[in-house]
Write a protein that holds these residues in place. Structure first.
Motif, short mmCIF file in Angstrom:
data_model
loop_
_atom_site.label_atom_id
_atom_site.label_comp_id
_atom_site.label_asym_id
_atom_site.label_seq_id
_atom_site.Cartn_x
_atom_site.Cartn_y
_atom_site.Cartn_z
N VAL A 308 20.80 -14.25 -21.27
CA VAL A 308 19.53 -14.59 -20.48
C VAL A 308 18.66 -14.70 -21.28
O VAL A 308 18.05 -14.44 -22.46
CB VAL A 308 18.88 -13.61 -19.28
N ALA A 309 17.52 -15.93 -20.78
CA ALA A 309 16.51 -16.13 -21.82
C ALA A 309 15.12 -15.46 -21.22
O ALA A 309 14.84 -15.53 -20.22
CB ALA A 309 16.07 -17.71 -21.56
N LEU A 310 14.70 -14.53 -21.74
CA LEU A 310 13.44 -14.00 -21.64
C LEU A 310 12.23 -14.69 -21.17
O LEU A 310 12.16 -15.72 -22.11
CB LEU A 310 13.42 -12.45 -22.51
N LYS A 311 11.31 -14.29 -20.84
CA LYS A 311 9.94 -14.77 -20.45
C LYS A 311 9.07 -14.95 -21.78
O LYS A 311 8.46 -16.05 -21.92
CB LYS A 311 9.08 -14.20 -19.54
N GLY A 312 9.24 -14.05 -22.93
CA GLY A 312 8.48 -14.41 -23.82
C GLY A 312 9.17 -15.37 -24.79
O GLY A 312 8.44 -15.87 -26.00
N SER A 313 10.16 -16.02 -24.83
CA SER A 313 10.92 -17.06 -25.43
C SER A 313 10.02 -18.24 -25.53
O SER A 313 9.45 -18.92 -24.55
CB SER A 313 12.25 -17.78 -24.80
N LYS A 314 9.83 -18.96 -26.76
CA LYS A 314 8.75 -19.97 -26.88
C LYS A 314 9.59 -21.45 -26.90
O LYS A 314 8.96 -22.29 -26.97
CB LYS A 314 8.11 -19.81 -28.24
N ASN A 315 11.03 -21.26 -26.97
CA ASN A 315 11.74 -22.33 -26.92
C ASN A 315 13.04 -22.24 -26.25
O ASN A 315 14.20 -21.94 -26.94
CB ASN A 315 12.07 -22.84 -28.62
#
Length: 433
Positions: A308-315
């Motif tokens: 999963v992509a976490l909310k802090g991912s910038k890209n």
């Protein structure tokens, strides 16, 4: 998250459990957050599957402009991720149990990746794709499922003239026989903190921690199926027929290597852990179906995982691109199966010759034939809910008190049931009693 948006997400998760396929829309900030994303960059990825280092190296060697830094998760890293995300930090991608995903969605810890993964949807089984879908949004890429089997030491059962148990009644008899023959040997280890071993038996008995009644949640941590499993575990514990070491510890693997534990009942991904941590026992293991309950042919499943992509991912776009390649590419399936020990949720993985290869460690047995059969015999009765993490912690905390003799499994289940309900109510959710 605003209260209004949180309620919409909760409604979406509730609809998932009720209908199995969602039509209720979840709100999404993706259009405003991701319009400026670049096609290149660096992705921080945390995971636990064996062999991921090699796959990350293969990806980085392709020189495609996206560099992945991998961290192997151990110990309490899962809790560290949750705390980091809540603090506004954490990696871009993390491997996560699908049991935990509803809670992550409601808490806003993950970002939707819907528009980046539509091209891999049809390569995944319908059930695995549903496990990462809430409302109109997809929050992860499926990574395996967990049908159960019984790993057993052929040498130990032969030495003590014990047949491989086909039912749980036979399992109890085998536990008594082997420990009577040699008090230093146990049929199994009962780890109070290893929730997957508990859940696969509850699902086998057609239980579920969650359900719905009208617009309210129902909680079944202490349902009839769980009580059936609890009675079996209580007997094994009371008669001192099992060890109670925490799994994954050096002490646990020392017992496995020393031949003090004759069987391990767990999911299709666990054999690779035996290979990795008990290499000196090669050739002494085989795998049989999970013992069954009287009058039933059901097997069990401990659940799958997702990246999963976490909310802090910038890209998010490049993170999703790597996650898609990692789990769905033809060039990764053999490693995920043969090295990672995953039982695939992807169609190309299920069709891979690597899945049905004889395994030298297990006496050249085609072990995944057992797990494939288990997957076909697992009842579709388990439903995911929004506070699985709370329920899991409540159960394992109370089970830890059971193995020290301070309470029974039934008492532990009642306490965990109450804690789960209280937590749901504290979140503003309706609970049917």
């Amino acid at each position: 998250m605003t209260i209004h948006r949180r309620r919409r997400l909760v409604a979406a998760v509730l609809a998932l459990v009720t209908a199995g396929a969602l039509t209720t829309a979840c709100s999404s900030d993706s259009s405003s957050e991701e319009t400026s994303e670049a096609a290149t960059g660096t992705v921080e990825f945390w995971g636990w599957v064996p062999g991921l280092e090699d796959l990350v190296a293969k990806w980085n060697g392709k020189n495609n402009g996206i560099k992945v830094n991998f961290h192997r998760m151990t110990g309490d890293d899962g809790e560290k991720v949750e705390a980091a995300v809540d603090a506004g930090a954490g990696p871009d991608l993390v491997q996560l149990s699908t049991h935990d995903l509803p809670d992550y969605v409601i808490a806003g810890r993950v970002k939707p990746i819907t528009k980046y993964v539509q091209d891999i949807k049809d390569n995944n089984t319908a059930s695995s794709w549903a496990s990462v879908t809430f409302g109109d949004e997809v929050y992860g890429v499926p990574q395996g499922i967990g049908p159960a089997g019984l790993m057993y030491r052929t040498d130990l059962l032969a030495k003590y003239k014990i047949a491989v148990p086909k039912t749980w009644d036979e399992y109890l008899a085998a536990a008594r026989a082997i420990h009577k023959a040699d008090p230093k040997v146990y049929l199994a280890n009962l780890s109070p903190t290893e929730i997957g071993q508990w859940m696969q038996e509850v699902q086998q008995a057609e239980g579920s921690w969650y359900g719905t009644k009208g617009d309210a949640w129902t909680v079944g941590v202490n349902d009839a199926a769980s009580k059936k499993v609890a009675a079996r575990w209580q007997t094994l514990l009371d008669e001192k027929l099992v060890t109670t070491q925490k799994m994954w510890t050096p002490e646990y693997w020392a017992s496995v290597n020393a031949g003090k534990i004759a069987t391990i009942s767990y999911a299709a991904w666990f054999p690779s852990q035996v290979v990795e941590n008990a290499g000196k026992t090669s050739g002494k293991w085989k795998i049989a179906p999970l013992p069954t309950n009287a009058g039933s042919n059901n097997s069990g499943d401990s659940g799958g995982a997702a990246v999963v992509a976490l909310k802090g991912s910038k890209n998010v776009s490049i993170a999703a691109k790597f996650a898609s390649w990692l789990n769905d590419s033809d060039e990764t399936q053999e490693t995920l199966i043969s090295v990672g020990g995953l039982f695939p949720s992807t169609k190309n993985g299920l069709a891979s010759p690597a899945l049905m290869k004889p395994q030298p460690f297990f006496g050249n047995q085609v072990i995944n034939e057992v797990f494939a059969d288990a997957a076909a015999r697992t009842p579709a009765t388990w439903k995911e809910g929004p506070n699985y993490g709370t329920a899991q912690t409540a159960v394992t905390d109370e089970f830890s008190k059971v193995v020290t003799g301070n309470q029974t499994f039934l008492q532990a289940l009642d306490k965990a049931q109450a804690a789960t309900i209280d937590d749901l109510k504290s979140r503003g959710l309706s609970v049917a009693q």
